[in-house]
Design a protein around this motif. Sequence first.
Motif, mmCIF file in Angstrom:
data_model
loop_
_atom_site.group_PDB
_atom_site.id
_atom_site.type_symbol
_atom_site.label_atom_id
_atom_site.label_comp_id
_atom_site.label_asym_id
_atom_site.label_seq_id
_atom_site.Cartn_x
_atom_site.Cartn_y
_atom_site.Cartn_z
ATOM 1 N N GLU A 90 -7.101 2.933 -8.908
ATOM 2 C CA GLU A 90 -8.142 1.948 -8.573
ATOM 3 C C GLU A 90 -7.789 1.169 -7.302
ATOM 4 N N ILE A 91 -6.503 0.956 -7.078
ATOM 5 C CA ILE A 91 -6.056 0.220 -5.898
ATOM 6 C C ILE A 91 -6.130 1.090 -4.646
ATOM 7 N N THR A 92 -5.732 2.349 -4.751
ATOM 8 C CA THR A 92 -5.623 3.197 -3.557
ATOM 9 C C THR A 92 -6.896 3.969 -3.211
ATOM 10 N N GLU A 93 -7.744 4.231 -4.165
ATOM 11 C CA GLU A 93 -8.932 5.039 -3.892
ATOM 12 C C GLU A 93 -9.880 4.439 -2.858
ATOM 13 N N PRO A 94 -10.090 3.119 -2.810
ATOM 14 C CA PRO A 94 -10.962 2.582 -1.752
ATOM 15 C C PRO A 94 -10.445 2.872 -0.337
ATOM 16 N N ALA A 136 -3.686 8.152 5.667
ATOM 17 C CA ALA A 136 -3.797 6.710 5.402
ATOM 18 C C ALA A 136 -2.515 5.985 5.818
ATOM 19 N N LEU A 137 -1.363 6.568 5.509
ATOM 20 C CA LEU A 137 -0.102 5.939 5.891
ATOM 21 C C LEU A 137 0.063 5.913 7.412
ATOM 22 N N LEU A 138 -0.346 6.986 8.082
ATOM 23 C CA LEU A 138 -0.285 7.002 9.547
ATOM 24 C C LEU A 138 -1.212 5.945 10.143
ATOM 25 N N ILE A 155 0.832 -1.200 0.000
ATOM 26 C CA ILE A 155 0.000 0.000 0.000
ATOM 27 C C ILE A 155 0.868 1.252 0.000
ATOM 28 N N ARG A 156 1.897 1.264 0.829
ATOM 29 C CA ARG A 156 2.790 2.438 0.884
ATOM 30 C C ARG A 156 3.447 2.696 -0.469
ATOM 31 N N HIS A 157 4.010 1.653 -1.057
ATOM 32 C CA HIS A 157 4.712 1.827 -2.327
ATOM 33 C C HIS A 157 3.750 2.170 -3.465
ATOM 34 N N THR A 192 1.618 8.893 -6.724
ATOM 35 C CA THR A 192 1.935 10.315 -6.621
ATOM 36 C C THR A 192 2.974 10.715 -7.661
ATOM 37 N N ILE A 193 4.007 9.923 -7.799
ATOM 38 C CA ILE A 193 5.071 10.239 -8.759
ATOM 39 C C ILE A 193 4.555 10.137 -10.186
ATOM 40 N N MET A 194 3.888 9.032 -10.511
ATOM 41 C CA MET A 194 3.424 8.823 -11.885
ATOM 42 C C MET A 194 2.291 9.773 -12.267
ATOM 43 N N ASP A 195 1.516 10.178 -11.289
ATOM 44 C CA ASP A 195 0.413 11.095 -11.550
ATOM 45 C C ASP A 195 0.928 12.433 -12.072
ATOM 46 N N SER A 196 2.084 12.854 -11.580
ATOM 47 C CA SER A 196 2.649 14.118 -12.032
ATOM 48 C C SER A 196 3.250 13.995 -13.432
#
Length: 93
Positions: free
Chosen positions: A47-51, A74-76, A22-24, A30-34
């Motif tokens: 699709e994986i992280t939005e839920p 979420a990471l915390l 999940i962290r990776h 974030t990186i690829m989105d930019s």
Amino acid sequence: ENSNYGNNTTTANQHNLFTATIRHTRKSTTIMDSIDPYHPAVQLLHEITEPILQPIRNLMSDMQGMLDFSPIIALLLLDVIEGLLTYLISGLF
């Protein structure tokens, strides 16, 4: 010798793998989105992280601003859950 040791190790390893994934995944998104938000790999990562992120965003809707803090929260939360599970699992065996 505790016969449940193998189960304890397997469960802990599975949990660590899940939280690391999940962290990776979130960092990669974030990186690829930019770079290209419409790339199929970026769409898959969303699709994986939005839920996980959407419920946090819903709770934070009153505090919405320019920055999205839901990935940090979420990471915390994953760290807290990981700590609790590690404590519970180590206490059981």
